[in-house]
Design a protein around this motif. Sequence first.
Motif, PDB file in Angstrom:
ATOM      1  N   ARG A 137       0.810  -1.214   0.000  1.00 36.09           N
ATOM      2  CA  ARG A 137       0.000   0.000   0.000  1.00 36.09           C
ATOM      3  C   ARG A 137       0.847   1.269   0.000  1.00 36.09           C
ATOM      4  O   ARG A 137       0.499   2.258  -0.646  1.00 36.09           O
ATOM      5  CB  ARG A 137      -0.948  -0.025   1.203  1.00 36.09           C
ATOM      6  N   ALA A 140       2.253   2.386  -3.485  1.00 36.68           N
ATOM      7  CA  ALA A 140       1.344   3.074  -4.398  1.00 36.68           C
ATOM      8  C   ALA A 140       1.553   4.588  -4.378  1.00 36.68           C
ATOM      9  O   ALA A 140       1.239   5.276  -5.349  1.00 36.68           O
ATOM     10  CB  ALA A 140      -0.100   2.735  -4.041  1.00 36.68           C
ATOM     11  N   TRP A 141       2.103   5.121  -3.291  1.00 38.64           N
ATOM     12  CA  TRP A 141       2.371   6.552  -3.203  1.00 38.64           C
ATOM     13  C   TRP A 141       3.582   6.960  -4.033  1.00 38.64           C
ATOM     14  O   TRP A 141       3.841   8.156  -4.208  1.00 38.64           O
ATOM     15  CB  TRP A 141       2.565   6.955  -1.746  1.00 38.64           C
ATOM     16  N   GLY A 144       2.208   4.815  -8.026  1.00 39.53           N
ATOM     17  CA  GLY A 144       0.833   5.048  -8.456  1.00 39.53           C
ATOM     18  C   GLY A 144      -0.082   3.879  -8.156  1.00 39.53           C
ATOM     19  O   GLY A 144       0.352   2.808  -7.708  1.00 39.53           O
ATOM     20  N   ASP A 145      -1.381   4.090  -8.395  1.00 41.63           N
ATOM     21  CA  ASP A 145      -2.374   3.042  -8.189  1.00 41.63           C
ATOM     22  C   ASP A 145      -2.370   2.130  -9.409  1.00 41.63           C
ATOM     23  O   ASP A 145      -3.090   2.352 -10.386  1.00 41.63           O
ATOM     24  CB  ASP A 145      -3.757   3.660  -7.976  1.00 41.63           C
ATOM     25  N   SER A 147      -3.449  -0.810  -9.789  1.00 36.79           N
ATOM     26  CA  SER A 147      -4.620  -1.662  -9.996  1.00 36.79           C
ATOM     27  C   SER A 147      -5.481  -1.141 -11.142  1.00 36.79           C
ATOM     28  O   SER A 147      -6.251  -1.895 -11.749  1.00 36.79           O
ATOM     29  CB  SER A 147      -5.450  -1.753  -8.718  1.00 36.79           C
TER      30      SER A 147
END
Length: 280
Positions: A137, A140-141, A144-145, A147
């Motif tokens: 998690r 992702a910062w 990026g996201d 997903s």
Amino acid sequence: MTSSGLRRDELAAFLRSRRARLRPAEVGLPDGVRRRTPGLRRQEVAQLAGMSIDYYIRLEQGRGPHPSRQVLAALARALLLTRDERAYLFRIAGESPPPSAGPSREVTPGLRHLLDAMTETPAYLVDAAYDILAWNRLAAWFVGDLSAVPADERNMIRWMFRQPVPEAHWNDPETLRFVRTSIADLRAAYGRWPEDPAIAALVTELLGVSPRFAELWAEHDVAERRPVVKRVAHPELGPLEFECRVLHVPETDQRLIVYVPEPGSATQAAFHRLAERVRS
């Protein structure tokens, strides 16, 4: 050892040990009620490998003809040998191990659990072609996201050379160092897996669309990734400094990339605040 390099006694002992460790259910056979010893029976291994029981018995007794590469491959499949065990089987039989099919894209449960357990450390997993396979998690910062991004577009090398960036980006020494080490590592993978379609397609694509990539590729630098210190001006977290630690996963030729801050540093505090924010 024979003149052909076949180590009969070692081959016999290895086959017996691998047979004894398998349970019938692991190879799709019923357990039965009269198994006096653990593992598979000799006739079961012979059946699974598609050979006569007499031939297999002679192999386990250290006699009989030199097994062919086809026989060794069949035994490796029947005994569910790992890649390392298969290579060992071929070597003690006096044969060179067959090449592996290619780098793996499979994310094992253990690596997935490890990523999820790193709650205050950004980390992500890439394959030999630098496709991002999994991330936690906090990562992702930074990446990026993913997903929301198609799997075939999650490639770090492609992002480096195909995303529009200011020219000043390429004048930054740390950026250039990171890019050069990535390209050198990609070339090392290119040498290990010359037949891998994903690596070949990526290199061909970037040679055709990115003169900058072509220039760096032509330098023929070859080196597996090493840890580097990265300094990042994050838009939300502010200035960060951490060691970009690269952990090689030998059995899959994947890399676990972890952002490791110095203990007690402002970056560690920022990662802690980010973790609290993510959990809330």
